[in-house]
Design an enzyme around this catalytic site. Structure first.
Site, PDB file in Angstrom:
ATOM      1  N   SER A  24      -3.892 -28.927  -0.594  1.00  0.00           N
ATOM      2  CA  SER A  24      -2.923 -29.941  -0.190  1.00  0.00           C
ATOM      3  C   SER A  24      -3.205 -30.417   1.234  1.00  0.00           C
ATOM      4  O   SER A  24      -3.096 -31.604   1.533  1.00  0.00           O
ATOM      5  CB  SER A  24      -1.505 -29.384  -0.279  1.00  0.00           C
ATOM      6  OG  SER A  24      -0.570 -30.437  -0.202  1.00  0.00           O
ATOM      7  N   GLU A  47      12.361 -36.105  -4.794  1.00  0.00           N
ATOM      8  CA  GLU A  47      11.554 -35.353  -5.752  1.00  0.00           C
ATOM      9  C   GLU A  47      12.312 -34.117  -6.213  1.00  0.00           C
ATOM     10  O   GLU A  47      11.734 -33.218  -6.824  1.00  0.00           O
ATOM     11  CB  GLU A  47      10.194 -34.981  -5.157  1.00  0.00           C
ATOM     12  CG  GLU A  47      10.276 -34.089  -3.944  1.00  0.00           C
ATOM     13  CD  GLU A  47       8.961 -33.361  -3.689  1.00  0.00           C
ATOM     14  OE1 GLU A  47       8.617 -32.484  -4.492  1.00  0.00           O
ATOM     15  OE2 GLU A  47       8.301 -33.685  -2.691  1.00  0.00           O
ATOM     16  N   SER A  56       2.188 -35.664  -2.267  1.00  0.00           N
ATOM     17  CA  SER A  56       1.167 -34.990  -3.070  1.00  0.00           C
ATOM     18  C   SER A  56       1.038 -35.643  -4.435  1.00  0.00           C
ATOM     19  O   SER A  56       1.990 -36.220  -4.950  1.00  0.00           O
ATOM     20  CB  SER A  56       1.529 -33.514  -3.236  1.00  0.00           C
ATOM     21  OG  SER A  56       1.428 -32.844  -2.009  1.00  0.00           O
ATOM     22  N   LYS A  83      -2.694 -31.071  13.560  1.00  0.00           N
ATOM     23  CA  LYS A  83      -4.043 -31.257  13.002  1.00  0.00           C
ATOM     24  C   LYS A  83      -4.301 -32.719  12.648  1.00  0.00           C
ATOM     25  O   LYS A  83      -5.403 -33.234  12.822  1.00  0.00           O
ATOM     26  CB  LYS A  83      -4.210 -30.407  11.732  1.00  0.00           C
ATOM     27  CG  LYS A  83      -4.298 -28.911  11.987  1.00  0.00           C
ATOM     28  CD  LYS A  83      -4.460 -28.155  10.671  1.00  0.00           C
ATOM     29  CE  LYS A  83      -4.395 -26.650  10.906  1.00  0.00           C
ATOM     30  NZ  LYS A  83      -4.462 -25.877   9.639  1.00  0.00           N
ATOM     31  N   ASN A 100      10.821 -28.839   6.208  1.00  0.00           N
ATOM     32  CA  ASN A 100      10.312 -29.929   5.373  1.00  0.00           C
ATOM     33  C   ASN A 100      11.474 -30.527   4.586  1.00  0.00           C
ATOM     34  O   ASN A 100      12.193 -29.830   3.883  1.00  0.00           O
ATOM     35  CB  ASN A 100       9.230 -29.414   4.415  1.00  0.00           C
ATOM     36  CG  ASN A 100       8.496 -30.560   3.722  1.00  0.00           C
ATOM     37  OD1 ASN A 100       8.819 -31.738   3.920  1.00  0.00           O
ATOM     38  ND2 ASN A 100       7.512 -30.225   2.904  1.00  0.00           N
ATOM     39  N   THR A 141       8.262 -22.914   4.505  1.00  0.00           N
ATOM     40  CA  THR A 141       8.066 -24.360   4.696  1.00  0.00           C
ATOM     41  C   THR A 141       9.110 -25.175   3.933  1.00  0.00           C
ATOM     42  O   THR A 141       8.883 -26.332   3.596  1.00  0.00           O
ATOM     43  CB  THR A 141       6.643 -24.800   4.263  1.00  0.00           C
ATOM     44  OG1 THR A 141       6.492 -24.580   2.859  1.00  0.00           O
ATOM     45  CG2 THR A 141       5.571 -24.044   5.015  1.00  0.00           C
ATOM     46  N   CYS A 154       6.776 -36.427  -1.803  1.00  0.00           N
ATOM     47  CA  CYS A 154       7.452 -36.776  -0.554  1.00  0.00           C
ATOM     48  C   CYS A 154       7.344 -38.261  -0.220  1.00  0.00           C
ATOM     49  O   CYS A 154       7.830 -38.702   0.822  1.00  0.00           O
ATOM     50  CB  CYS A 154       6.869 -35.958   0.588  1.00  0.00           C
ATOM     51  SG  CYS A 154       6.897 -34.190   0.270  1.00  0.00           S
ATOM     52  N   HIS A 203       4.507 -37.598   8.196  1.00  0.00           N
ATOM     53  CA  HIS A 203       5.207 -36.727   7.249  1.00  0.00           C
ATOM     54  C   HIS A 203       4.897 -35.293   7.664  1.00  0.00           C
ATOM     55  O   HIS A 203       3.743 -34.946   7.901  1.00  0.00           O
ATOM     56  CB  HIS A 203       4.706 -36.986   5.828  1.00  0.00           C
ATOM     57  CG  HIS A 203       5.160 -35.931   4.863  1.00  0.00           C
ATOM     58  ND1 HIS A 203       6.494 -35.668   4.642  1.00  0.00           N
ATOM     59  CD2 HIS A 203       4.464 -35.045   4.110  1.00  0.00           C
ATOM     60  CE1 HIS A 203       6.596 -34.680   3.771  1.00  0.00           C
ATOM     61  NE2 HIS A 203       5.392 -34.288   3.435  1.00  0.00           N
TER      62      HIS A 203
END
Lengths: 475, 475
Positions: free
Chosen positions: B212, B86, B362, B259, B329, B162, B120, B250
């Site tokens: 997001s 991307e 995303s 989470k 990332n 990030t 991604c 990811h």
């Protein structure tokens, strides 16, 4: 274990191009160039362009919705959806995700596929991917859907008349009337700077027209070589032009298609002179000793080859040229619009025939592949495909705008490219009912589309599509 | 007929990340934020970044060349090469075409595939496409090659820590140690504006961090639902977390992975409370009546679920987190870098195990899929994969740069993004021998790369790669 799907290919097609166009003859006069420069020099008749209410997303929404409606396909029956495009509106978010709005109501979100990118070749990549999916272990029995959508615009100058715009949607599955001959496929991929888009803030490409033409012809030669090798290995005899009924080319402008077919003809002559007739042998023999580099530069060869191939071109290529000549370069959609022209012109008579397809994307990626055409079963029959696409009707109902309006529109779009916080004219007067259009780009760059009502008597009550995500973010 | 290929999947992997990095702890101090905001709040340890001599093209050239060399793969044996990314350097010319330079010398230009794009997720799309190709009628018996390459950079602000950068190359074929379970696959695709790149002139995305995260968790829930349904249909019993040995996510930042796994655990509890232990049932039951919208917003649920899932996370997820925590990332490469961490940590012990993989992009596109791991045969064995990737060695040989240098580099790159007519520092002092680097972008935006010599004693005699196309266009 892989799937048992057989004769995988294109079941159905829909094509959409903007109803707004400019005549190449009028453009010649407007640009002050010599008469015939665009119409004969480039071989183009007319050029479609998006006004401020259309873009590659709205065109693809229109094509997809129309295909699903006309073939009565339940959105839940789609298991894969992928897009080929080189018209970048967002560098991260795929056009495919915009199209997922079409499936929201049905609750079907389990649809694989994203966008494929390399210049005009992305649609072919998406098509190959989708066919492979149906033939793979991952196939779940549902249809695939491939969308090619592009708007080709150029800075003022000699490349500008080679623009165009369209979206094509293709339904993919087994037992198709347009089936892939997967073992016959020759690709040529290499690193070149013939046409590219490195200026990210501009919608316009950087183009080296002469280099791009040479790259195209070199790639064609190389693909044809690979294709012929594979054919010979499979069939035990040499392939020649006579082994395919029609040849369909990616068409930046028609003149290049004429040159390309002549180049294949010259290839046949070099490979086995008995493939061409007596006169052709005589006319082409002076060029047989040229190095391949020299042969790309020789105007005399180009002329001679086009001349001796003319009668074969008229039979095997001319029926594929209607939409590319009338609409212009549609980038990823160009090759499939040429193929749609063939379906339009020859429909049921194509049954049992082989059609060769040449896809080219600058940068560069190219493949020569082929279809075996069969009559197919309703609604996926050749005759119904031609009826549903209604190419004549769509071409006839267009609106010719004066060159001044075309130039003015491109100026506006230059200004808006990559921009935010604007409302479009929302002028849908020239759009056909059922067409999607852009209404607004908000301050966060979010894009909003609406659909012109199908009900002609009430086309002021347009349905709105929200540009927001799934989380409440009301606009 | 489709191919007879069995156990198609990943035969070999190579990972490359820049040797230049910044410690998150140092960044916290530099940014004047509270201690632990990046290290505990985000769960990140370190972040790799490209200096002015590296980009997604150079990193992918390095990864591909290194993989082919280390596994002694003849470039002619590659029949497909595709890229997920991307990070847009050119809107039309694919990264794949740059990589074709690697194959030039071998004369192999018959290599299918282009670039796949959606945030991604592009690498996963490319991987699926490549596996499908091997299983399809079009497969010609050669290897596929999938490349994920990205440089994640953010504007100054909360998202900046990030970032990250890496390229991963994966060799695809039958009889693979890392084989796809193609029938177990749940996707969720929809239209969202959680992270996107509509400002074409800027390298930085537009990000709504909170949206997001919610989109990611919603997509995870939906994919898990589809995945479980397919498993149940196939196996005749319910799937639960205990049916996979490891879960790979990811990883935009490690906290979201924590989470996410807790969210799967909560899903299991809701689906069948006997899937979780007594204590978990007790702690989670107060949340069982929440609507799904409420459940995404509940901090208490988030905490409770993470707490009760902690021991399972430590066993099933923690071994996958090393590279994402150390490198940051890597967008398309992130999921596969997490998987590489697992190979590094568990290598031969993975044999016979199922590994679940969650890919998210995303916009949005997401898939939950799984691998069956087998020992494999040399050189494509788990132990050799771990040895060749040499994750420890690569991490140890990095150079920690001060935050000031990181900020300065990003400023320079901001200025150069989409630019032309500049020469880089050509400073290769921090690069490992064998690494490709950018030397120049000329006035036509053409990019030139060179390779740092493998011969350490002579690394000033670097090999130059021409940025030109096939037609003479000397530079």
């Amino acid at each position: 274990m892989a799937s048992n799907a057989k004769n995988v290919g294109i079941l159905a097609m829909e094509i959409y191009f903007p109803p707004t166009c400019v005549q190449q003859e009028a453009l010649e006069a407007h640009d002050g160039v010599s008469k015939g420069k665009y119409t004969i020099g480039l071989g183009q008749d007319c050029m479609a362009f998006c006004t401020d209410v259309e873009d590659v997303i709205s065109m693809s929404l229109t094509a997809v919705t129309s295909l699903l409606e006309k073939y009565k396909i339940d959105p839940k029956q789609i298991g894969r959806l992928e897009v080929g495009s080189e018209t970048v509106i967002d560098k991260s978010k795929s056009i495919k995700t915009f199209l997922m709005q079409t499936f929201e109501e049905s609750g079907n979100t389990d649809i694989e596929g994203v966008d494929s990118t390399n210049a005009c070749y992305g649609g072919t990549a998406a098509l190959f991917n989708c066919v492979n999916w149906v033939e793979s272990c991952s196939w779940d029995g549902r249809y695939g859907l491939v969308v090619c959508t592009d708007s080709a615009v150029y800075a003022e100058g000699p490349a500008r008349p080679t623009g165009g715009a369209a979206a094509i949607a293709m339904l993919i599955g087994p037992d198709a009337p347009i089936a892939f001959e997967s073992k016959l496929r020759g690709s040529h991929m290499s690193h070149a700077y013939d046409f590219y888009k490195p200026n990210l803030a501009s919608e316009y490409p950087v183009v080296d027209g002469k280099l791009s033409q040479t790259c195209y012809l070199m790639a064609l030669d190389s693909c044809y070589k690979h294709f012929c090798e594979k054919y010979e290995k499979l069939e035990g005899r040499q392939f020649s032009i006579s082994d395919a009924e029609y040849f369909v080319f990616h068409s930046p402008y028609n003149k290049l298609v004429q040159k390309s077919f002549a180049r294949l003809y010259f290839n046949d002559f070099l490979r086995n002179s008995s493939f061409v007739d007596e006169i052709a042998r005589e006319k082409l023999s002076p060029f047989s000793a040229l190095s391949s580099d020299e042969s790309y530069q020789s105007r005399d060869l180009e002329k001679a080859a086009q001349q001796v191939a003319k009668h074969v071109y008229d039979a095997k290529v001319q029926p594929t040229t209607l939409i590319p000549k009338e609409v212009g370069n549609m980038y990823t959609a160009s090759l499939y619009a040429a193929f749609a022209s063939l379906i339009h012109n020859k429909h049921t008579s194509l049954s049992g025939k082989r059609v060769a397809m040449f896809s080219y994307g600058s940068g560069l990626t190219a493949t020569l592949f082929s279809f075996q055409i069969r009559e197919g079963r309703h609604p996926f029959s050749l005759s119904n495909l031609a009826t549903v696409m209604n190419v004549s009707g769509k071409l006839k109902s267009r609106h010719e705008l004066p060159p001044e309006k075309f130039v003015e529109t491109l100026k506006l779009m230059e200004h808006r490219y990559g921009g935010k916080d604007f409302v479009t004219s929302k002028d849908t007067s020239l759009l056909t009912p059922g067409t999607y259009y852009l209404t607004e780009v908000d301050s966060m760059y979010r894009r909003f589309y609406a659909k012109k009502s199908d009900d002609i008597t009430a086309n002021h009550t347009n349905v709105s599509i929200c540009g927001n995500g799934p989380v409440v973010n009301s606009h």
